[in-house]
Motif scaffolding. Structure first.
Motif: not given
Ligand SMILES: [Zn+2]
Length: 488
Positions: A90, A92, A239, A381
């Motif tokens: 995950h 970004h 999440h 994340d």
């Molecule tokens: Zn994310």
């Protein structure tokens, strides 16, 4: 001047890897090394010699004193441990949430080497522009950019008024097919649905995506339960969203908006009341039944617990993590400041306390899910979320999974064999096995004894190219110099 000079230095360093390859010996042998079998969670018997030609592992044999030909490159693996390259499931690197800053493309792209330099040789990119992602894939393939293997979803699929820039807002049910087909056509590997997607649109999308066998993952939308998302085929849930609600005895009242707040009127106070109530009404039997549904439907979960942790403990952690800031682009450092960051607003002592208690509860739930056989993926994340650094965060995630109750071997699976199984690329990735791509990490100490040993990197092999500890240091230094200089 400074930035240009060091950019060139860095290019030379990065190109050296390429140049070495052009004139490189055809065979690389990593000798006398302990191999971590991530499937069994144990070391292979005896030390091994690992043969790598081009970008593939071409053989693994019990170590013997052989006399390699003079043009063979040998790495002495004595006393070291080798694991498959790690995956951040995950990530970004071009987080649309930060487009408002706006990112400087050249310094943004230097986030990609950071994954590899910390042993992360593959990522699942969870939102962004397909153009950027395609350019990265091309440049990584051409060895013009040091970066991980990338699987990507492209833009987020959200409701009519999306939460973030760059998302596709699906205005009505009849738009679902058009959106899914067009995303598939741009080369997305899967779809990511987002929180504001209305339940009717979500159900339509899940039906259509399933009918054309196109995987979809994401945030369980606010109005959909984790069980509904699992039954309708969401391949991974991110999440742990909505999970604590679903495990509570007041779930129906929350989804129906019939929860009795007494005389509380302030939105933030309601939020605190609701979350406390959810934790107080956690029903272990309900949780067990939900986890069973996940197992039956083969629904994966990416808890991103390190993201929740860094957010809850930001004030303490920001000091400890200051050593990693020099590798970040300026726009990211700016966006990670509490004054501007969306994730660091409204931090009253009461809210911070609630967030910390939520983290403790998440850790317990992760352990229960793991015990129930729910399949887990390591994800960080990284991006707009403060202190979720590219590369290093993955090691934080693994350590927290162990804190939750997983064994180091189980944690290691979530970043190696599990990603390969999830992405259906097990024939190329996920274990140290003959025939697979040579994406490997050599460690100074045994990660099965202590998961924090994944940080003790002796060398990284990315697609057959070796990055020694010294070259990793040099690359980090070069990145630090480039990122130090604010662009005018
Ligand atoms: Zn994310």
């Amino acid at each position: 001047m400074k930035s240009t000079f060091f950019f060139l230095t860095s290019l030379i360093l990065l190109c050296n890897v390429t140049a070495q390859r052009a004139s490189a010996p055809p065979l690389l042998i990593i000798q006398n090394i302990q191999v971590v079998d991530v499937k069994k969670g144990a070391l292979l018997k005896d030390t091994k010699d690992i043969y790598i030609r081009g970008n593939r592992i071409t053989g693994i044999a019990t170590h013997a004193n052989r006399y390699p030909k003079p043009d063979t490159k040998v790495i002495d693996g004595s006393g070291k441990y080798i694991i498959p390259g790690l995956w951040d499931m995950h990530a970004h690197p071009d987080d649309p949430e930060m487009w408002r800053m706006p990112p400087d493309a050249a310094s943004r792209d230097l986030l990609l080497p950071l994954f590899v330099l910390y042993g992360v040789t593959g990522i699942r990119d969870m939102a962004g522009s397909m153009e950027t992602i395609k350019a990265w894939k091309t440049n990584i393939k051409k060895k013009e950019l040091l970066g991980p293997e990338v699987f990507a979803c492209g833009p987020l699929l959200d409701g009519p008024n999306p939460m973030w820039d760059g998302s596709v807002g699906i205005a009505s049910l009849d738009k679902v097919r058009i959106v899914v087909d067009s995303l598939k056509a741009t080369g997305a590997d899967f779809l990511k649905v987002y929180s504001l997607l209305p339940d009717s649109t979500y159900f339509e999308l899940s039906r259509y995506a399933k009918s054309i066998h196109f995987p979809f993952v994401g945030h369980v939308p606010f109005t959909v339960t984790t069980v509904e998302a699992s039954i309708t085929g969401m391949k991974s849930q991110e999440h742990l969203l909505n999970l604590l609600i679903d495990c509570s005895t007041v779930a129906d009242q929350i989804y129906n908006n019939t929860l009795d707040y007494g005389d509380i009127t302030d939105a933030l106070d309601k939020y605190i009341f609701r979350n406390n109530l959810i934790m107080d009404t956690y029903d272990p039997q309900k949780a067990k039944a939900i986890f069973k549904v996940f197992v039956q439907n083969k629904t994966w979960h990416t808890p991103t617990i390190s993201m929740w942790y860094k957010n809850a403990y930001f004030e303490e952690e920001v000091k400890k993590d200051s050593i990693y800031y020099p590798y970040l682009p300026q726009y990211m450092r700016k966006y990670w400041q509490p004054e501007v960051n969306d994730h660091l607003q409204r931090r009253s002592p009461e809210i911070i306390d609630l967030k910390k208690r939520l983290v403790s509860r998440y850790l317990q739930v992760i352990n229960k899910m793991n015990e129930a056989g729910v399949k887990l993926l390591a994800g960080t994340d990284m991006g707009a979320n403060p202190l979720c650094f590219p590369g290093i965060s993955l090691h934080n995630e693994l350590a927290l999974l162990v804190e939750a109750g997983l064994t180091p071997a189980e944690a290691l699976k979530t970043a190696t064999i599990n990603p390969a199984l999830f992405l259906e690329v097990e024939k190329d990735y996920g274990t140290v096995t003959k025939g697979k791509v040579a994406d490997l990490v050599i460690l100074d100490e045994n990660p099965l004894e202590d998961i924090t040993n994944t940080r003790k990197i002796f060398a990284v092999v990315r697609n057959g190219e070796v990055l020694s500890a010294e070259s990793i240091k040099a690359e980090l230094k070069a990145i630090e110099y480039i990122q130090a200089d604010p662009k005018d």
